[in-house]
Design a protein around this motif. Structure first.
Motif, short mmCIF file in Angstrom:
data_model
loop_
_atom_site.label_atom_id
_atom_site.label_comp_id
_atom_site.label_asym_id
_atom_site.label_seq_id
_atom_site.Cartn_x
_atom_site.Cartn_y
_atom_site.Cartn_z
N TYR A 149 -6.77 12.11 -4.26
CA TYR A 149 -6.24 12.24 -5.61
C TYR A 149 -5.93 10.87 -6.23
O TYR A 149 -4.91 10.69 -6.89
N GLY A 150 -6.80 9.90 -5.97
CA GLY A 150 -6.64 8.59 -6.57
C GLY A 150 -5.64 7.68 -5.90
O GLY A 150 -5.44 6.55 -6.34
N ARG A 151 -4.99 8.16 -4.86
CA ARG A 151 -3.98 7.34 -4.19
C ARG A 151 -4.40 7.02 -2.76
O ARG A 151 -5.19 7.73 -2.16
N VAL A 152 -3.84 5.92 -2.23
CA VAL A 152 -4.06 5.59 -0.83
C VAL A 152 -3.02 6.37 -0.02
O VAL A 152 -1.82 6.19 -0.22
N VAL A 153 -3.48 7.25 0.86
CA VAL A 153 -2.52 8.03 1.64
C VAL A 153 -2.31 7.43 3.03
O VAL A 153 -1.32 7.73 3.68
N ALA A 166 -7.97 8.52 -12.30
CA ALA A 166 -8.94 8.44 -11.21
C ALA A 166 -8.41 7.59 -10.07
O ALA A 166 -8.64 7.87 -8.90
N VAL A 167 -7.71 6.52 -10.43
CA VAL A 167 -7.13 5.62 -9.44
C VAL A 167 -5.68 5.40 -9.82
O VAL A 167 -5.39 5.03 -10.96
N ASP A 168 -4.79 5.70 -8.89
CA ASP A 168 -3.38 5.80 -9.23
C ASP A 168 -2.55 4.83 -8.39
O ASP A 168 -2.25 5.10 -7.22
N ASP A 169 -2.25 3.66 -8.96
CA ASP A 169 -1.36 2.71 -8.31
C ASP A 169 -1.88 2.27 -6.93
O ASP A 169 -1.15 2.26 -5.95
N VAL A 170 -3.15 1.90 -6.88
CA VAL A 170 -3.77 1.50 -5.61
C VAL A 170 -3.63 -0.01 -5.40
O VAL A 170 -3.87 -0.80 -6.31
N MET A 188 0.84 -1.19 0.00
CA MET A 188 0.00 0.00 0.00
C MET A 188 0.88 1.25 0.00
O MET A 188 1.93 1.26 0.62
N THR A 189 0.45 2.22 -0.68
CA THR A 189 1.25 3.43 -0.76
C THR A 189 1.33 4.12 0.59
O THR A 189 0.33 4.32 1.25
N ALA A 190 2.51 4.48 1.00
CA ALA A 190 2.66 5.19 2.26
C ALA A 190 3.22 6.55 1.97
O ALA A 190 4.06 6.72 1.11
N SER A 191 2.71 7.56 2.67
CA SER A 191 3.28 8.89 2.46
C SER A 191 4.48 9.07 3.38
O SER A 191 4.66 8.34 4.34
N SER A 192 5.28 10.06 3.10
CA SER A 192 6.52 10.22 3.83
C SER A 192 6.29 10.60 5.29
O SER A 192 7.16 10.50 6.12
N SER A 193 5.06 11.02 5.61
CA SER A 193 4.81 11.46 6.97
C SER A 193 4.47 10.30 7.92
O SER A 193 4.18 10.53 9.07
N HIS A 194 4.46 9.09 7.43
CA HIS A 194 4.09 7.97 8.28
C HIS A 194 5.18 7.66 9.29
O HIS A 194 6.32 8.04 9.13
N PRO A 195 4.81 6.99 10.40
CA PRO A 195 5.77 6.80 11.49
C PRO A 195 6.94 5.91 11.07
O PRO A 195 6.85 5.17 10.09
N GLY A 201 -13.27 -0.22 5.16
CA GLY A 201 -13.85 1.08 4.84
C GLY A 201 -12.93 1.87 3.92
O GLY A 201 -11.71 1.76 4.02
N ILE A 202 -13.52 2.63 3.00
CA ILE A 202 -12.73 3.54 2.16
C ILE A 202 -13.28 4.94 2.39
O ILE A 202 -14.48 5.17 2.19
#
Lengths: 238, 273
Positions: free
Chosen positions: B244-248, B38-42, B1-8, B53-54
């Motif tokens: 924006y189509g990504r899992v944050v 619409a959906v980006d690398d999910v 799953m895509t993780a943003s840089s702010s994750h622990p 849940g989404i």
């Protein structure tokens, strides 16, 4: 050892403030089955936060929390979400300070629900729910009513019954007695004593600490010490 | 799953205690409409018996994920795996339209926010449900009617009105007919796309209650899209947050709602009344 917490740390990253708030740092302790640990410290010292990190409602920022599950030892800080959900169903419980009532769900149904979710028959689950609601002294007239309309103390009796209806190996308690009358407090203490003798490990923060003093095997004290850079606070363990 | 840089700093292990493999796996799925992605690398997994849940704002791609899961559309890239006999190992996006439709009928049920998408408004409620059973070849009138009645009862629809047209029913009852239709063939996967949005608060509570009871008794694997965090908290075991189509962000429901890590999730959670 059922639970081995090593150098556990938690800070909250508040993006809109562009800063971190430190809850506690480098907390270590061990707890075995049948042991009771009471956490003390002032408001905001991180007592609830520590328990929530163990239960994984909060993500720890550093350190480890090894739990001896029926599958073997697992680090709760790193365990996959679906695995944590599995352990919550069968091995770990959390008693909160307040009930979260659901619209149009009766007290009896709320209490029976965790057992039904584990596959228990409706009748058996409801009869267990009646027994435990009775134990905590919720009037029978209220069993079919919606807890949203109850007093704080009555809601908390439902909350306790729901949290304690299924067996666990580790029970976390966050000020469970704060809104209870003395009879219900005594019922809870009796129930905790019974769980301890059955080998359940317990960690709790208690508004009335004297109630459980005779059950405590160890104390963990969290206190805040100001750290002058960046305004964050720092917890120490005695 | 895509993780943003702010994750622990503490990253999670792969699942290893849970015995069953995931029922549904989307891997690196991308869906474009013209120049819009619409959906980006999910990527996501849904395990048997859980409710995923989404959440996300309008245009975050959550409804597109539902259409992909329902096989109404296919993706430009990425895979869709479904763990049922004869299908495991296949990327469902590569199957032809007929095969996809067959899978949809037999294994997937959906409840749309808009009942006009899910129901024929001029066919009786029982007829709407029975139609689902007709698709599997059932032709006996009594059998069809009994099955429709059972399914409507499971969705807590007032059976005295089972022969009313959906257009004569209230919004809450229309959602129950949709639910009865969705579960009529005992699908492996139930998709709920904003199932209570637009209903009166009191009706929303009863529909939620039905969904919760159904989930608890049947353990049907469910994906739920909602912008209402209260609905998510009531029903979902785990949550993914899209933007924006990504899992944050993804996590256990209580964790995402009480200790959100990503800047956008914090904004979403802290905005809740």
């Amino acid at each position: 050892m059922l639970l081995t917490v090593h150098n556990l740390s938690k800070h909250f990253e508040m993006h809109h403030l562009d800063r971190q708030i430190l809850a506690f740092e480098d907390v270590s302790f061990t707890l075995d089955s049948g042991q009771f640990m009471v956490i003390g410290g002032s408001n905001g010292a991180g007592k609830s936060t520590l328990m929530r990190c163990i239960y994984r409602t909060y993500r720890a920022t550093g350190g480890e929390a090894w739990f001896e599950s029926r599958f073997g030892p697992v680090d709760l800080t790193r365990l996959a979400d679906v695995d944590v959900a599995l352990l919550r169903d069968y091995e770990m419980g959390f008693v909160t300070q307040f009930l979260r009532p659901r619209p149009r769900v009766s007290a009896l149904e709320l209490v029976a629900e965790p057992l039904i979710a584990l596959g228990e028959y409706q009748d058996a689950a409801e009869s267990a729910a009646r027994a435990i609601l009775d134990e905590f002294g919720l009037k029978e007239a209220l069993w079919q009513a919606y807890p949203a309309t109850f007093s704080g103390g009555e809601q908390q009796k439902v909350n306790l019954a729901r949290a304690l209806i299924r067996p666990v190996k580790l029970l976390l308690l966050d000020e469970p007695t704060a809104s209870l009358d003395s009879a219900a407090r005594q019922s809870l203490v009796d129930r905790l004593a019974a769980l301890k003798s059955q080998g359940v490990a317990l960690i709790g923060v208690f508004h009335h600490a004297n109630d459980v003093e005779h059950l405590a095997d160890q104390h963990l004290r969290l206190d805040r010490v100001q750290v002058y850079q960046n305004g964050a606070t720092h917890a120490v363990v005695e | 799953m895509t993780a943003s840089s702010s994750h622990p700093a503490v990253s999670l292990d792969a699942p290893r205690l849970i015995e069953s493999p995931p029922l549904v796996v989307l891997s690196n799925v991308t869906k474009r409409y013209g120049r819009i992605t619409a959906v980006d690398d999910v990527s996501l997994s849904v395990y048997p018996g859980e409710v995923l849940g989404i959440v996300g704002e309008s245009g975050s791609g959550k409804s597109t994920v539902m259409r992909l899961l329902n096989l109404e559309e296919t993706a430009e890239s990425g895979e869709y795996q479904f763990d049922v006999p004869d299908l495991s190992g296949n990327n469902l996006f590569t199957l032809d339209r007929y095969a996809r439709r067959k899978i949809g009928v037999h294994h997937i049920g959906i409840v749309y926010q808009n009942p006009h998408l899910g129901l024929r408004m001029n066919t009786t409620s029982s007829g709407n449900v029975a139609e689902r059973l007709l698709m599997t070849g059932e032709r006996g009138f009594d059998a069809l009617r009994d099955a429709a009645r059972a399914s409507l009862a499971a969705s807590e629809f007032p059976l005295a009105r089972m022969d009313d047209l959906p257009r004569k029913l209230s919004g809450g009852m229309q959602q129950r007919v949709q639910l009865a239709k969705a579960i009529a063939l005992k699908p492996r996967l139930l998709l709920l796309d904003e199932p209570t949005t637009g209903l009166d608060v009191s009706i929303q509570a009863t529909v939620l209650d039905t969904l919760k009871r159904l989930q608890r008794t049947t353990h049907i694997t469910t994906v739920l899209v909602s912008h209402d965090l209260g609905v998510i908290r009531t029903l979902a075991d785990r949550v993914i947050v899209m933007r924006y189509g990504r899992v944050v962000e993804s996590g256990l429901t209580d964790q995402v709602l009480e200790d959100p890590q990503d800047a956008y999730t914090q904004q979403l959670v802290f905005s809740k009344l």
